[in-house]
Design a protein around this motif. Sequence first.
Motif, mmCIF file in Angstrom:
data_model
loop_
_atom_site.group_PDB
_atom_site.id
_atom_site.type_symbol
_atom_site.label_atom_id
_atom_site.label_comp_id
_atom_site.label_asym_id
_atom_site.label_seq_id
_atom_site.Cartn_x
_atom_site.Cartn_y
_atom_site.Cartn_z
ATOM 1 N N VAL A 128 -10.264 3.025 7.208
ATOM 2 C CA VAL A 128 -10.501 2.938 5.759
ATOM 3 C C VAL A 128 -11.952 3.283 5.434
ATOM 4 N N ARG A 184 -1.275 6.985 15.074
ATOM 5 C CA ARG A 184 -0.067 7.051 14.235
ATOM 6 C C ARG A 184 0.937 8.076 14.728
ATOM 7 N N THR A 210 0.824 -1.215 0.000
ATOM 8 C CA THR A 210 0.000 0.000 0.000
ATOM 9 C C THR A 210 0.859 1.267 0.000
ATOM 10 N N ARG A 214 -6.760 -0.203 10.882
ATOM 11 C CA ARG A 214 -6.473 0.885 9.942
ATOM 12 C C ARG A 214 -7.778 1.557 9.516
ATOM 13 N N TYR A 254 -4.138 3.668 2.857
ATOM 14 C CA TYR A 254 -4.151 2.360 3.533
ATOM 15 C C TYR A 254 -4.595 1.251 2.584
ATOM 16 N N HIS A 302 0.525 3.679 1.985
ATOM 17 C CA HIS A 302 0.888 3.966 3.379
ATOM 18 C C HIS A 302 2.184 3.250 3.746
ATOM 19 N N ASP A 303 2.291 1.968 3.370
ATOM 20 C CA ASP A 303 3.464 1.199 3.780
ATOM 21 C C ASP A 303 4.739 1.675 3.075
ATOM 22 N N ASP A 339 -7.319 7.013 14.460
ATOM 23 C CA ASP A 339 -6.196 6.477 13.678
ATOM 24 C C ASP A 339 -5.046 7.497 13.612
#
Lengths: 266, 161
Positions: B57, B116, A74, B55, A105, A76-77, B112
């Motif tokens: 979403v 983070r 992704t 996460r 994400y 994000h990663d 979220d």
Amino acid sequence: MYATTYHRPSSVDEAAALFTKGSEAKYLAGGHTLIPVMKQRLASPSDVIDLGKIKDLIGLEVSADTVTIKTATTHHDVAASGPVQRAIPALAHLASMIGDPAVRYRGTIGGSIANNDPAADYPAAVLALGATIRTNKRSIAADDFFKGLFSTALADGEIITQVAFPIPAKAGYSKFPHPASRFALTGVFVVKTKSGDVRVAATGASQNGVMRIAAIEAALKANWSPGALDSVTIPDKGLMSDIHGSSDYRANLIKVMAQRAVAAAG
Amino acid sequence: MSTVKLTVNGKAVSADVEDRTLLVNLLRDHLNLTGTHVGCDTSQCGACVVHIDGRAVKSCTVLVGQADGSNVTTIEGISKGDELHPMQAAFRDNHGLQCGYCTPGMIMSAIDIVNRYGGKLDEDTVRHELEGNICRCTGYHNIVKSVLDAAGRMRVSQAAE
């Protein structure tokens, strides 16, 4: 959305076999392009084959000279990866600017470049860095991969497995995001390779999708500095012109974004 | 039709649904968890944000099959009984809502964000990170205030645990 059949294969071979069985199958990775298009009934695949849970397609590796990102990794990663931030900071920066946090994400690098939206961010990095796209059948150089709007060198049913980016001496990315969608109204990725070559690619600007900008490459090769582009004029021929910006405006954005990208690259 | 099995707010759930069913429709229409809203239905507004495996979403852009086997948390699953989640409490105390339509998505995204960034949140970061959540009352000022307040409360509650 029209009815469809969802599949979740556990290997690339299984996915490719499922594709040949469906009358009109589509691969899905993050789904953040395909699902909206299906909801609009602009796509009605008989079968949706989810690549997003195939373990071999998730993750990234950084070696001395290459950053390799597997297809279902992704945004994000990539953006959050310390090794990518150190090896090619411009690439992590680009990933951090795609869409919004929830989109990052889910969205994937393979999905982005296979779709080849003319305003997507990743194609600019893939083309400017001269990446190699590996599929379940072969390797394709970035220069041979992008074939115009939403069109690539991929054959029917072919699956991108990973994208390998050579680590450059310097790289920078700057984009003028569309204020609502965050797609690139124009984005420019500049690269100075370890051998001293300069490659520059612009997304969001051309009617044919991502493209290299020869005039900027030549000027930066002679003098790697934002000022080197002061006297460069980008013609507006073939550039998009729409409610968001005229072709003239985008031509100027190519130059300004390139200057900012060089400044960011240092 | 397929049978999907997932965990929603800590409970095992199984449903027989069409493959084209979106996660948000499973939550609202099959599980009666109507706290998760559909705003734009085009993955832009963020009213439908839930957590999948931790996460945040947009559940309007996830097929149920993609969520099969995962752990989903919705706005209904974040309080401890009658005790509001610190983010919910901060939204109430700071009047972080007007009509309330975007609020569930704002809260799920905001949790979220705090997870983070931990203690390193400032106003600019919150505003930037909330770009995927739209408030059409344009009540952003108090939403941002709520998130910053909650970040402090969540640090305290984490330190206490």
